[in-house]
Write an enzyme that holds these catalytic residues in place. Structure first.
Site, PDB file in Angstrom:
ATOM      1  N   HIS A 139      67.817 -32.534 -39.500  1.00 29.81           N
ATOM      2  CA  HIS A 139      68.878 -31.593 -39.132  1.00 29.81           C
ATOM      3  C   HIS A 139      69.501 -30.987 -40.391  1.00 29.81           C
ATOM      4  CE1 HIS A 139      73.071 -31.011 -37.090  1.00 29.81           C
ATOM      5  NE2 HIS A 139      72.382 -29.896 -37.102  1.00 29.81           N
ATOM      6  N   GLU A 151      70.762 -34.305 -42.099  1.00 34.74           N
ATOM      7  CA  GLU A 151      70.984 -35.476 -41.239  1.00 34.74           C
ATOM      8  C   GLU A 151      69.610 -35.859 -40.694  1.00 34.74           C
ATOM      9  OE1 GLU A 151      73.440 -34.503 -37.815  1.00 34.74           O
ATOM     10  OE2 GLU A 151      74.451 -36.428 -37.913  1.00 34.74           O
ATOM     11  N   ASN A 189      77.484 -33.004 -35.318  1.00 33.41           N
ATOM     12  CA  ASN A 189      78.010 -32.192 -34.214  1.00 33.41           C
ATOM     13  C   ASN A 189      78.863 -32.973 -33.237  1.00 33.41           C
ATOM     14  OD1 ASN A 189      77.212 -29.463 -34.682  1.00 33.41           O
ATOM     15  ND2 ASN A 189      75.139 -30.281 -34.642  1.00 33.41           N
TER      16      ASN A 189
HETATM   17  N1  LIG Z   1      72.884 -22.044 -36.243  1.00 36.03           N
HETATM   18  C1  LIG Z   1      73.268 -23.126 -36.901  1.00 36.03           C
HETATM   19  O1  LIG Z   1      74.274 -23.115 -37.616  1.00 36.03           O
HETATM   20  C2  LIG Z   1      72.471 -24.392 -36.777  1.00 36.03           C
HETATM   21  C3  LIG Z   1      72.723 -25.445 -37.676  1.00 36.03           C
HETATM   22  C4  LIG Z   1      71.930 -26.592 -37.623  1.00 36.03           C
HETATM   23  C5  LIG Z   1      70.921 -26.696 -36.666  1.00 36.03           C
HETATM   24  N2  LIG Z   1      70.715 -25.668 -35.786  1.00 36.03           N
HETATM   25  C6  LIG Z   1      69.625 -25.832 -34.818  1.00 36.03           C
HETATM   26  O2  LIG Z   1      68.506 -25.101 -35.283  1.00 36.03           O
HETATM   27  C7  LIG Z   1      67.744 -24.628 -34.171  1.00 36.03           C
HETATM   28  C8  LIG Z   1      67.603 -23.119 -34.272  1.00 36.03           C
HETATM   29  O3  LIG Z   1      68.888 -22.555 -34.253  1.00 36.03           O
HETATM   30  P1  LIG Z   1      69.142 -21.077 -34.790  1.00 36.03           P
HETATM   31  O4  LIG Z   1      70.616 -20.943 -34.941  1.00 36.03           O
HETATM   32  O5  LIG Z   1      68.230 -20.799 -35.938  1.00 36.03           O
HETATM   33  O6  LIG Z   1      68.674 -20.238 -33.499  1.00 36.03           O
HETATM   34  P2  LIG Z   1      68.283 -18.688 -33.421  1.00 36.03           P
HETATM   35  O7  LIG Z   1      68.603 -18.277 -32.030  1.00 36.03           O
HETATM   36  O8  LIG Z   1      68.834 -17.922 -34.561  1.00 36.03           O
HETATM   37  O9  LIG Z   1      66.688 -18.707 -33.624  1.00 36.03           O
HETATM   38  C9  LIG Z   1      65.805 -19.356 -32.737  1.00 36.03           C
HETATM   39  C10 LIG Z   1      64.432 -18.716 -32.875  1.00 36.03           C
HETATM   40  O10 LIG Z   1      63.499 -19.492 -32.111  1.00 36.03           O
HETATM   41  C11 LIG Z   1      62.549 -18.593 -31.587  1.00 36.03           C
HETATM   42  N3  LIG Z   1      61.843 -19.225 -30.482  1.00 36.03           N
HETATM   43  C12 LIG Z   1      62.296 -19.494 -29.230  1.00 36.03           C
HETATM   44  N4  LIG Z   1      61.313 -20.077 -28.494  1.00 36.03           N
HETATM   45  C13 LIG Z   1      60.232 -20.181 -29.321  1.00 36.03           C
HETATM   46  C14 LIG Z   1      58.897 -20.679 -29.155  1.00 36.03           C
HETATM   47  N5  LIG Z   1      58.509 -21.198 -27.991  1.00 36.03           N
HETATM   48  N6  LIG Z   1      58.058 -20.643 -30.193  1.00 36.03           N
HETATM   49  C15 LIG Z   1      58.455 -20.113 -31.383  1.00 36.03           C
HETATM   50  N7  LIG Z   1      59.698 -19.604 -31.603  1.00 36.03           N
HETATM   51  C16 LIG Z   1      60.559 -19.642 -30.580  1.00 36.03           C
HETATM   52  C17 LIG Z   1      63.376 -17.377 -31.160  1.00 36.03           C
HETATM   53  O11 LIG Z   1      62.562 -16.214 -31.018  1.00 36.03           O
HETATM   54  C18 LIG Z   1      64.370 -17.265 -32.329  1.00 36.03           C
HETATM   55  O12 LIG Z   1      63.897 -16.387 -33.338  1.00 36.03           O
HETATM   56  C19 LIG Z   1      68.473 -25.089 -32.919  1.00 36.03           C
HETATM   57  O13 LIG Z   1      67.915 -26.299 -32.497  1.00 36.03           O
HETATM   58  C20 LIG Z   1      69.896 -25.286 -33.414  1.00 36.03           C
HETATM   59  O14 LIG Z   1      70.613 -26.214 -32.658  1.00 36.03           O
HETATM   60  C21 LIG Z   1      71.446 -24.512 -35.823  1.00 36.03           C
END
Ligand SMILES: NC(=O)c1ccc[n+]([C@@H]2O[C@H](COP(=O)([O-])OP(=O)(O)OC[C@H]3O[C@@H](n4cnc5c(N)ncnc54)[C@H](O)[C@@H]3O)[C@@H](O)[C@H]2O)c1
Length: 285
Positions: A139, A151, A189
């Site tokens: 994470h 994490e 979180n």
């Molecule tokens: N945004 C944050 O601050 C943050 C911080 C830590 C962890 N996360 C985690 O990271 C992960 C991504 O979050 P994010 O904020 O980057 O989301 P985001 O919405 O910016 O990006 C997600 C991407 O995944 C792609 N996607 C969806 N289904 C898919 C598939 N089947 N195959 C390939 N690509 C696919 C989408 O097209 C999109 O581009 C999540 O699990 C989130 O909880 C986010």
């Protein structure tokens, strides 16, 4: 490890790809949306330019970093040569389970499967594979090139060898690993999201406006960013998804997302990435 596949090229995926590519790893960046891949590469270019302007890297480093990243629209092709896959797709357990099943099918048997999930139990993702011992949570924090913490979440079947490999890889990219057990929301979180949700409730109930709520937490608690600004930065859809997962996982009402958060997500007000959240912003990834 030499070849790393990153699945999902959104906010987190582009940062993870950036950091590993800069350290010389060969990155396969995978997303089902070609527009997300284009945006990710241009975001990485901009972030590398910022590092050049600060004197942190040279123009040659930028060229090398970009040359280490190849984009793919299918998991099948993107994970074939990977030693490690880091899944950073949308925070939805059904989406992630189907991705884990595909990763398991198409990656080498020796490949470690990691998830950047913010809250989904690693056990659920491991159960979608035939290699639960090789499944782990990794994470990263946002923005990935800047934040030091990773994490690391051990699923109930994650082997010691896999944990040690991921801890050592995390140190190799100059980040600091903190290993935790597999509970919804893990540590980061589980503590952060109730605070953000409470700030949204304070706004919803009219206790104060967004700027004042954030100002109080910045000035009074020495937080670098107020909780509402941080929520915009994380993505309001991501915040809601994490709260939903903790709400369901613990069966405790205290994690239920505030109605204002639910409404904003339904209206497409997702924070910085959509251009509007608690603040009006320029849409950025
Ligand atoms: N945004 C944050 O601050 C943050 C911080 C830590 C962890 N996360 C985690 O990271 C992960 C991504 O979050 P994010 O904020 O980057 O989301 P985001 O919405 O910016 O990006 C997600 C991407 O995944 C792609 N996607 C969806 N289904 C898919 C598939 N089947 N195959 C390939 N690509 C696919 C989408 O097209 C999109 O581009 C999540 O699990 C989130 O909880 C986010």
């Amino acid at each position: 490890m030499k070849y790393i596949a990153v699945i999902g090229a959104g906010t987190m995926g582009n940062g993870i790809a950036h950091v590993f590519a800069q350290k010389g790893f060969k990155i396969n960046l995978i997303d089902t949306q070609p527009a997300a891949l284009d945006k990710a590469i241009s975001t990485i270019q901009k972030n590398l330019d910022r590092q050049i302007a600060k004197g942190v890297i040279s123009p040659a480093d930028k060229t090398n970093t970009l040359s280490n990243i190849t984009t793919f629209e299918s998991i099948e092709n993107g994970v074939a040569n990977a030693d490690l896959v880091i899944e950073a797709a949308t925070e939805n357990s059904n989406i992630k389970k189907s991705i884990f099943s595909a990763m398991d099918q198409f990656a080498k048997p020796s490949c470690i499967l990691a998830s950047n999930t913010s809250s989904i139990p690693i056990a659920q993702l491991a159960a979608a594979t035939k290699r639960p011992g090789k499944v782990i949570g990794m994470h990263f924090m946002n923005p990935v090139p800047i934040m030091k913490l990773v994490e690391i979440i051990n699923g109930k079947d994650t082997t010691l060898e896999v944990t040690e490999a991921i801890v050592s890889l995390t140190r190799h990219i100059d980040k600091i690993p903190c290993v935790v057990k597999d509970f919804p929301g893990f540590i980061a979180n589980r503590i952060l999201m109730p605070m953000i949700n409470e700030a949204i409730y304070a706004l919803y109930e009219g206790v104060s406006d967004a700027v004042t709520i954030d100002q109080i937490m910045k000035l009074g608690m020495a937080h670098p960013m107020g909780p509402l600004q941080l929520a915009d930065y994380i993505g309001l859809d991501v915040c809601k998804n994490i709260l939903d997962i903790m709400h369901e996982g613990f069966g405790n009402e205290k994690y239920a997302p505030c109605p204002l958060l639910v409404q904003m997500v339904n209206e497409g007000k997702l924070g910085n990435k959509s251009g509007e959240g608690f603040y009006k912003t320029t849409a950025v990834r």
